[in-house]
Design a protein around this motif. Sequence first.
Motif, PDB file in Angstrom:
ATOM      1  N   PHE A   1       0.725  -1.273   0.041  1.00  0.00           N
ATOM      2  CA  PHE A   1      -0.021   0.051  -0.030  1.00  0.00           C
ATOM      3  C   PHE A   1       0.753   1.261   0.104  1.00  0.00           C
ATOM      4  CE2 PHE A   1      -3.139  -3.034   1.880  1.00  0.00           C
ATOM      5  CZ  PHE A   1      -4.100  -2.801   0.753  1.00  0.00           C
TER       6      PHE A   1
ATOM      7  N   PRO B   1       2.909   0.849  -4.158  1.00  0.00           N
ATOM      8  CA  PRO B   1       2.370   0.039  -5.082  1.00  0.00           C
ATOM      9  C   PRO B   1       3.367   0.252  -6.684  1.00  0.00           C
ATOM     10  CG  PRO B   1       1.029   1.898  -4.835  1.00  0.00           C
ATOM     11  CD  PRO B   1       2.036   2.291  -4.064  1.00  0.00           C
TER      12      PRO B   1
ATOM     13  N   VAL C   1      -3.971  -2.509  -4.428  1.00  0.00           N
ATOM     14  CA  VAL C   1      -4.754  -1.033  -4.088  1.00  0.00           C
ATOM     15  C   VAL C   1      -5.764  -0.728  -4.910  1.00  0.00           C
ATOM     16  CG1 VAL C   1      -3.916   1.152  -4.410  1.00  0.00           C
ATOM     17  CG2 VAL C   1      -2.263  -0.159  -3.446  1.00  0.00           C
TER      18      VAL C   1
ATOM     19  N   LYS D   1      -9.551   0.570  -3.423  1.00  0.00           N
ATOM     20  CA  LYS D   1     -10.174   1.518  -3.945  1.00  0.00           C
ATOM     21  C   LYS D   1     -11.744   1.528  -4.335  1.00  0.00           C
ATOM     22  CE  LYS D   1      -6.278   4.061  -5.580  1.00  0.00           C
ATOM     23  NZ  LYS D   1      -5.517   4.548  -6.848  1.00  0.00           N
TER      24      LYS D   1
END
Length: 154
Positions: free
Chosen positions: A75, A78, A149, A153
């Motif tokens: 995180f 990335p 990631v 999101k």
Amino acid sequence: MLLRLITEGHKSSQLPAIAKTLFRPFSTTPTAISAQSSDKFYLRHQLESKHVSSSKWKMYRIASVGLLGGLTTCFLCPGNPMVDFATVTLLVHHNYAGLNSVFADYLPLLIRDSWVKLVMASWLLMSIFTLALLYSFNYNNVGFSKVLVSIFKL
């Protein structure tokens, strides 16, 4: 009545036979285990172990902490290929070691030893195949950390 007999301190000969089996002292010493042949089956793997499992479990814990660090680093930065490869390696190792321990402990209670060996060999091959696929995904595609990631999101 059974609870009253136990709390009042009557001799064990006065207790019913079922209470003797339910409330008998349990010990993992080899002499206590050899006293009853029915108890041998459940602790056989503990008696036959080579007593080096504590160092193995320390390494598993270190790898698990490394996996937590790898997932956190996914995180933070990335797309870093070193982080991706290290994280998927630790992830597959963590999954393999965990389920391999479960298989080794509980499958002998259900199926024959030859089938246990077959299941464990199949699990090893499946883990190697999974690791190869994740390496290929990291090399040929966006990588594990970018996918992780993008999933979070959503």
